[in-house]
Design a protein around this motif. Structure first.
Motif, mmCIF file in Angstrom:
data_model
loop_
_atom_site.group_PDB
_atom_site.id
_atom_site.type_symbol
_atom_site.label_atom_id
_atom_site.label_comp_id
_atom_site.label_asym_id
_atom_site.label_seq_id
_atom_site.Cartn_x
_atom_site.Cartn_y
_atom_site.Cartn_z
ATOM 1 N N PRO A 1 0.825 -1.203 0.000
ATOM 2 C CA PRO A 1 0.000 0.000 0.000
ATOM 3 C C PRO A 1 0.864 1.260 0.000
ATOM 4 C CG PRO A 1 0.012 -1.035 2.162
ATOM 5 C CD PRO A 1 0.796 -1.932 1.263
ATOM 6 N N GLY A 2 0.461 2.254 -0.797
ATOM 7 C CA GLY A 2 1.214 3.509 -0.849
ATOM 8 C C GLY A 2 1.111 4.266 0.461
ATOM 9 N N GLU A 3 -0.002 4.103 1.178
ATOM 10 C CA GLU A 3 -0.158 4.738 2.495
ATOM 11 C C GLU A 3 -1.184 3.944 3.296
ATOM 12 O OE1 GLU A 3 -1.959 8.466 2.951
ATOM 13 O OE2 GLU A 3 -3.851 7.643 2.267
ATOM 14 N N SER A 4 -1.372 4.335 4.546
ATOM 15 C CA SER A 4 -2.177 3.516 5.453
ATOM 16 C C SER A 4 -3.615 3.337 4.964
ATOM 17 C CB SER A 4 -2.155 4.127 6.850
ATOM 18 O OG SER A 4 -2.576 5.471 6.796
ATOM 19 N N ALA A 5 -4.154 4.344 4.249
ATOM 20 C CA ALA A 5 -5.540 4.247 3.792
ATOM 21 C C ALA A 5 -5.727 3.127 2.779
ATOM 22 C CB ALA A 5 -5.990 5.569 3.183
ATOM 23 N N ALA A 6 -4.644 2.671 2.168
ATOM 24 C CA ALA A 6 -4.762 1.614 1.150
ATOM 25 C C ALA A 6 -4.447 0.231 1.721
ATOM 26 C CB ALA A 6 -3.842 1.928 -0.021
ATOM 27 N N VAL A 7 -4.179 0.162 3.032
ATOM 28 C CA VAL A 7 -3.833 -1.131 3.637
ATOM 29 C C VAL A 7 -4.979 -2.128 3.471
ATOM 30 C CG1 VAL A 7 -3.375 -2.304 5.833
ATOM 31 C CG2 VAL A 7 -2.144 -0.223 5.268
ATOM 32 N N ALA A 8 -6.214 -1.665 3.753
ATOM 33 C CA ALA A 8 -7.366 -2.575 3.678
ATOM 34 C C ALA A 8 -7.556 -3.121 2.267
ATOM 35 C CB ALA A 8 -8.627 -1.857 4.153
ATOM 36 N N SER A 9 -7.059 -2.385 1.263
ATOM 37 C CA SER A 9 -7.215 -2.843 -0.128
ATOM 38 C C SER A 9 -6.319 -4.036 -0.438
ATOM 39 C CB SER A 9 -6.894 -1.703 -1.099
ATOM 40 O OG SER A 9 -7.701 -0.600 -0.817
ATOM 41 N N THR A 10 -5.283 -4.256 0.383
ATOM 42 C CA THR A 10 -4.398 -5.408 0.127
ATOM 43 C C THR A 10 -5.055 -6.717 0.583
ATOM 44 O OG1 THR A 10 -3.318 -5.234 2.290
ATOM 45 C CG2 THR A 10 -2.296 -4.028 0.484
ATOM 46 N N PHE A 11 -5.965 -6.630 1.575
ATOM 47 C CA PHE A 11 -6.509 -7.852 2.185
ATOM 48 C C PHE A 11 -7.106 -8.790 1.136
ATOM 49 C CE2 PHE A 11 -7.555 -5.209 6.245
ATOM 50 C CZ PHE A 11 -6.204 -5.091 6.503
ATOM 51 N N ASP A 12 -7.897 -8.223 0.224
ATOM 52 C CA ASP A 12 -8.495 -9.050 -0.821
ATOM 53 C C ASP A 12 -7.988 -8.692 -2.206
ATOM 54 O OD1 ASP A 12 -10.654 -11.003 0.175
ATOM 55 O OD2 ASP A 12 -10.936 -9.221 1.410
ATOM 56 N N GLY A 13 -7.398 -7.495 -2.346
ATOM 57 C CA GLY A 13 -6.901 -7.081 -3.655
ATOM 58 C C GLY A 13 -5.756 -7.964 -4.130
ATOM 59 N N TYR A 14 -4.797 -8.231 -3.251
ATOM 60 C CA TYR A 14 -3.644 -9.036 -3.653
ATOM 61 C C TYR A 14 -4.034 -10.491 -3.950
ATOM 62 C CZ TYR A 14 1.129 -10.812 -3.790
ATOM 63 O OH TYR A 14 2.299 -11.411 -4.182
ATOM 64 N N PRO A 15 -4.865 -11.130 -3.101
ATOM 65 C CA PRO A 15 -5.327 -12.479 -3.464
ATOM 66 C C PRO A 15 -6.046 -12.513 -4.821
ATOM 67 C CG PRO A 15 -5.801 -12.057 -1.168
ATOM 68 C CD PRO A 15 -5.301 -10.774 -1.739
ATOM 69 N N LYS B 1 -9.326 -13.922 1.052
ATOM 70 C CA LYS B 1 -8.909 -14.921 0.048
ATOM 71 C C LYS B 1 -9.250 -14.458 -1.372
ATOM 72 C CE LYS B 1 -9.740 -18.566 3.391
ATOM 73 N NZ LYS B 1 -10.801 -19.434 3.894
ATOM 74 N N GLY B 2 -9.712 -13.209 -1.498
ATOM 75 C CA GLY B 2 -10.026 -12.708 -2.837
ATOM 76 C C GLY B 2 -11.500 -12.412 -3.034
ATOM 77 N N ALA B 3 -12.151 -11.795 -2.032
ATOM 78 C CA ALA B 3 -13.563 -11.404 -2.165
ATOM 79 C C ALA B 3 -13.623 -9.994 -2.750
ATOM 80 C CB ALA B 3 -14.254 -11.443 -0.802
ATOM 81 N N MET B 4 -14.348 -9.826 -3.839
ATOM 82 C CA MET B 4 -14.403 -8.518 -4.495
ATOM 83 C C MET B 4 -14.951 -7.421 -3.564
ATOM 84 S SD MET B 4 -13.240 -7.431 -7.335
ATOM 85 C CE MET B 4 -13.239 -8.490 -8.771
ATOM 86 N N PRO B 5 -16.002 -7.697 -2.758
ATOM 87 C CA PRO B 5 -16.488 -6.633 -1.853
ATOM 88 C C PRO B 5 -15.421 -6.197 -0.828
ATOM 89 C CG PRO B 5 -18.108 -8.381 -2.044
ATOM 90 C CD PRO B 5 -16.870 -8.891 -2.695
ATOM 91 N N GLY B 6 -14.475 -7.105 -0.516
ATOM 92 C CA GLY B 6 -13.399 -6.773 0.427
ATOM 93 C C GLY B 6 -12.436 -5.746 -0.136
ATOM 94 N N LEU B 7 -12.418 -5.596 -1.456
ATOM 95 C CA LEU B 7 -11.593 -4.556 -2.084
ATOM 96 C C LEU B 7 -12.431 -3.315 -2.386
ATOM 97 C CD1 LEU B 7 -8.999 -3.552 -3.618
ATOM 98 C CD2 LEU B 7 -9.986 -4.607 -5.646
ATOM 99 N N VAL B 8 -13.628 -3.554 -2.928
ATOM 100 C CA VAL B 8 -14.457 -2.441 -3.401
ATOM 101 C C VAL B 8 -14.944 -1.567 -2.231
ATOM 102 C CG1 VAL B 8 -16.661 -1.914 -4.534
ATOM 103 C CG2 VAL B 8 -15.120 -3.612 -5.522
#
Lengths: 171, 496
Positions: free
Chosen positions: B72-86, B286-293
Motif C-alpha cells: 500500500p502507498g499509504e495507510s488508507a490503502a492497507v485494507a485494499s491489500t486484504f483481498d486485492g492481492y489475493p 482470500k479474494g472477495a471482491m467486496p473486500g476490495l471495493v
C-alpha cells in the motif's frame, strides 16, 4: 535460537527508542527553559509570548519522560530474558550504512547546492547515491544522474522560472 | 473558473497524482508535499485544483500497488491489500482494478454531491463557533488521530506537541516578541510548513524504506498481462458489489467529516462492514471482491468528506489535507466559515473540479491500468535518490532559501525516527498547521473569559465538543482495559 535473536533485535530497538526519547527530552528541556525566559504575561496584563510555549514545553517534557521511563522498564525486562538465552547470536542489522550514506550525501547536496548550482550538485549527489543503492549498473546510474537534474532544471527553471541556483554554470 | 487551462491542470494533476501514488514509498501526502512547489507560480485557482487532483489521483494510485504488489502507498490503502492481492494472484487484478476505479468514482461523485449539500450547512454552524469551540475542534482533531493510531498514544501526543513547538518559532504576532529565532532573520517569519512536510513525508519515507532494505528487494516481477487477466469484470462481479459501493461511499464520507478520522479509519471500517454483511465471510482475505471495493469506495468517500471540515473550519482531517491547507494558505486563501461567502468562485470551483476530476480519474484509470501497473515495477533503488533530488530542489524553490532545504533534510531524519518508533508524522504536521490557530484561540478564549476555563461549560456548542473530547480521551483506555480483561479470561482456557 530464532526467539533469542528476535529478543535481541527487540532489545536493540527499545534501546534506540530510549536514546531518541532522551534526545527529545533534552531538546524539550532547552525549549521549555527558553519558554520560561519569555513573558507569561505582558506588563499591561495581556497574555505573553511565553504562555503557549510553556504549555507545549511542559507537555513535551512530560510525554518524553513517561515514554523514556516506559522504554527503560521494557528494556530491563527484555535484558533479563535475553540473558537467559545461551545462543548469544547477534541479530541482523538493518540497512543502516545505506541510510547513513544517503543522509550524508544529502548534507553534501545541501552544502553544494548554492556554490555548484542545482544541476551539478544534484549530479554530485546522484552518482554516489545510485552507486550505493544500485551498485554495478553503471550505465543506468549515469544516465539517471544526468537526465534527472537536466530534466528538473528544464521543468523548474526553464518551464516555471522557479529560481534554481545556477552556481558555477551561471558564469 | 474552469477554463481550458484549469481543466488542463486538472488532467495533469490526476495523472501526476496517480504516478506518485503508484511509486513505492510515496503516498498522497508525500506526493502533494513534493509537487506543491511546482504550483507556486500558478494562479491560485489552477494551483489548488491541480493539488486537489493530485490528492485524489494519488489515493487511487495507491490501490494499484496494493492490488498488484501487496504494497500500500499509504495507510488508507492497507485494507485494499486484504483481498486485492489475493485477487491479483488469482489473475483477477484487471477486474479488481476496474471495479476499484468505478467504486472510487461512485464515492467521489456521491462525495462531491454531499460536500455541495453539507458544506454550506457546516459553514453556517462553524460561523457560530467562537474561539473556545475552535480550540476544542483542534484538540478533538488531534486526539482522533492519536486515538486511531493505536499502539503508544503517549508518543502520538508527543508527535503533536513537537508540531506545536515548531509552530511557535518566529515572531509572536500578538506581542511582537521573537521566539526561538536565535537571531536568524530567516526564522523571523517562522518555519514554513512545506519543507517540513516534504522532509517528513518525502525524505522520511525514503530513509525508512532504505533502512528496511526495500531497495535490495527483488524488482517487482509480474507479467502485467497475466496478472491483470480480462480487464472487464463479469456481470456477477458487478452485481455482487453494487450495494458495496454505496455503503462504502456513505460510510467513508461520514467518517471523513470527523476531523482527524480520515481515510484509513474509513477503509478499515468499510472492510469490517462488508465482512459482517456478507453471506460468506470466510471468502474475505482470500479474494472477495467486496473486500476490495468497500474500502476503496470508503477511502475516496472520506477524501471528499474531509473537504468539509477543511473548507468550512480550516481544520484538516489528515496529513494529506493538511498539506492541501498549506497550499490554500500559500495563495492567501484562508479556509473557514467565510470562505464560501468571500471566495465562492474558488470554493465552488474546487468542488466542481472534484466532480470533473473524478470523471477524468475513471477514464484514465480504465484506459491506462497497464501503463500504471508498469510504473509499479520501477525499483526503489532507482527511485529513492531521484525522489531526494526532487524533494531538495522542490524545497528550495518555495522561497529560494538554502536554510529551508536544511530544515527539509532535518525533518526527513526526524520523520524516519518518528516512523521507526511508532510516532505519528501526520499528527506532527497537522499540529504544525493548526498551531497558530490553537494558540490564537486559546488566547482569545482566556481574554473573553478573563482567564477562567468555565467558558467551555457555559456554551452549548462547547459542551457538545467537550463531551466529544472526553469520549476520545476515555474510549481508548476503556477499550484497552476490556481487551486486557478478555485476554486474561481467555488465558486459563488455553492452558493445558
Amino acid at each position: 535460537m530464532r526467539e533469542g535473536i528476535e529478543e535481541r533485535e527487540a532489545e536493540r530497538e527499545i534501546r534506540w527508542e530510549a536514546v531518541f526519547l532522551g534526545v527529545l527530552l533534552a531538546a524539550g528541556a532547552v525549549y521549555t527553559g527558553m519558554a520560561f525566559g519569555m513573558e507569561w504575561r505582558t506588563p499591561d496584563g495581556r497574555i505573553g509570548a511565553g504562555f503557549f510555549p510553556r504549555l507545549v514545553g511542559v507537555g513535551i517534557l512530560g510525554c518524553s519522560a513517561v515514554g523514556l521511563a516506559r522504554a527503560a522498564v521494557r528494556l530491563l525486562r527484555r535484558r533479563s530474558r535475553a540473558r537467559a538465552d545461551p545462543s548469544g547470536q547477534t541479530p541482523p542489522r538493518p540497512y543502516l550504512a545505506a541510510m547513513v550514506a544517503l543522509v550524508g550525501l544529502q548534507v553534501v547536496l545541501v552544502a553544494t547546492l548554492l556554490p555548484l548550482g542545482a544541476v551539478l550538485a544534484s549530479m554530485l549527489f546522484l552518482v554516489p547515491a545510485l552507486a550505493v543503492l544500485n551498485p554495478g549498473r553503471h550505465v543506468t546510474n549515469l544516465t539517471l544522474s544526468v537526465a534527472l537534474p537536466v530534466g528538473m532544471y528544464l521543468l523548474l527553471q526553464v518551464g516555471l522560472n522557479a529560481g534554481l541556483p545556477a552556481g558555477v554554470l551561471g558564469g | 473558473m474552469l477554463s481550458p487551462a484549469t481543466l488542463g491542470l486538472l488532467a495533469v494533476g490526476v495523472v501526476l497524482g496517480m504516478v506518485v501514488g503508484v511509486m513505492p514509498g510515496l503516498g498522497p501526502s508525500a506526493g502533494i508535499a513534493i509537487l506543491l512547489p511546482l504550483t507556486l507560480d500558478m494562479d491560485a485557482t489552477g494551483a489548488v485544483v491541480m493539488l486537489a487532483a493530485i490528492y485524489y489521483g494519488a489515493m487511487y494510485g495507491g490501490t494499484i500497488t496494493s492490488v498488484l504488489v501487496n504494497t500500500p502507498g499509504e495507510s488508507a490503502a492497507v485494507a485494499s491489500t486484504f483481498d486485492g492481492y489475493p485477487l491479483a494472484k488469482a489473475g483477477r487484478a484487471g477486474p479488481a482494478l476496474v471495479l476499484a476505479a468505478v467504486a472510487s468514482f461512485v464515492a467521489g461523485i456521491l462525495g462531491v454531491v454531499l460536500v455541495a449539500v453539507t458544506a454550506p450547512v457546516a459553514a453556517g454552524l462553524a460561523a457560530s463557533f467562537g474561539p473556545p469551540e475552535l480550540l476544542l475542534v483542534v484538540i478533538a482533531g488531534l486526539l482522533t488521530i492519536i486515538a486511531v493510531m493505536g499502539g503508544n498514544r503517549m508518543l502520538g501526543a508527543l508527535s503533536a506537541l513537537i508540531g506545536f513547538a515548531i509552530a511557535t518559532v518566529g515572531v509572536d504576532l500578538d506581542t511582537g516578541a521573537q521566539r526561538y529565532t536565535f537571531g536568524s532573520p530567516e526564522l523571523i517569519d517562522g518555519i514554513d510548513f512545506i519543507p517540513v512536510a516534504i522532509g517528513l513525508f518525502g525524505v522520511g519515507e525514503i530513509l525508512w524504506s532504505v533502512w528496511r532494505g526495500e531497495h535490495r528487494g527483488p524488482r517487482a516481477s509480474f507479467s502485467v498481462r497475466a496478472v491483470l487477466g480480462d480487464l472487464w469484470p463479469s456481470v456477477a462481479e458487478w452485481l455482487e458489489v453494487k450495494w458495496t459501493m454505496l455503503r462504502g461511499s456513505v460510510l467513508g464520507f461520514v467518517v471523513g467529516l470527523v476531523p482527524g478520522a480520515g481515510a484509513t479509519v474509513a477503509s478499515l471500517a468499510a472492510y469490517s462492514v462488508e465482512k459482517s454483511v456478507s453471506k460468506d465471510p470466510r471468502r474475505f482475505g482470500k479474494g472477495a471482491m467486496p473486500g476490495l471495493v468497500g474500502p476503496e469506495a470508503a477511502n475516496n468517500g472520506a477524501s471528499a468528506g474531509a473537504m468539509v471540515p477543511l473548507l468550512t473550519l480550516g481544520v484538516p482531517g489528515s496529513a494529506s489535507t493538511a498539506v492541501l491547507l498549506a497550499g490554500f494558505l500559500a495563495w492567501g486563501l484562508q479556509p473557514g466559515p467565510r470562505l464560501l461567502e468571500e471566495h465562492p468562485e474558488f470554493a465552488w470551483g474546487l468542488i466542481a473540479s472534484m466532480f470533473l476530476g473524478n470523471m477524468m480519474l475513471l477514464v484514465v484509470n480504465v484506459a491506462a491500468i497497464p501503463i500504471f501497473a508498469s510504473i509499479a515495477k520501477v525499483p526503489l533503488r532507482l527511485l529513492a535518490p531521484a525522489i531526494v533530488v526532487v524533494c531538495a530542489l522542490g524545497a528550495f524553490t518555495v522561497h529560494g532559501s538554502i536554510i529551508e532545504v536544511g530544515i527539509m533534510l532535518a525533518c526527513g531524519v526526524l520523520g524516519f525516527y518518528l516512523k521507526r518508533f511508532g510516532m505519528s508524522p501526520a499528527a506532527l504536521v497537522i499540529a504544525l498547521v493548526l498551531g497558530p490557530l490553537a494558540e490564537k484561540s486559546l488566547r482569545q478564549t482566556l481574554i473573553i473569559s478573563h482567564g477562567s476555563f468555565d467558558i467551555f461549560l457555559q456554551r452549548g456548542a462547547s459542551q457538545v465538543l467537550l463531551c466529544f473530547v472526553a469520549v476520545l480521551l476515555v474510549l481508548p483506555v476503556v477499550i484497552g482495559r476490556i481487551r486486557a480483561w478478555q485476554a486474561r479470561r481467555a488465558e486459563p482456557a488455553h492452558r493445558p
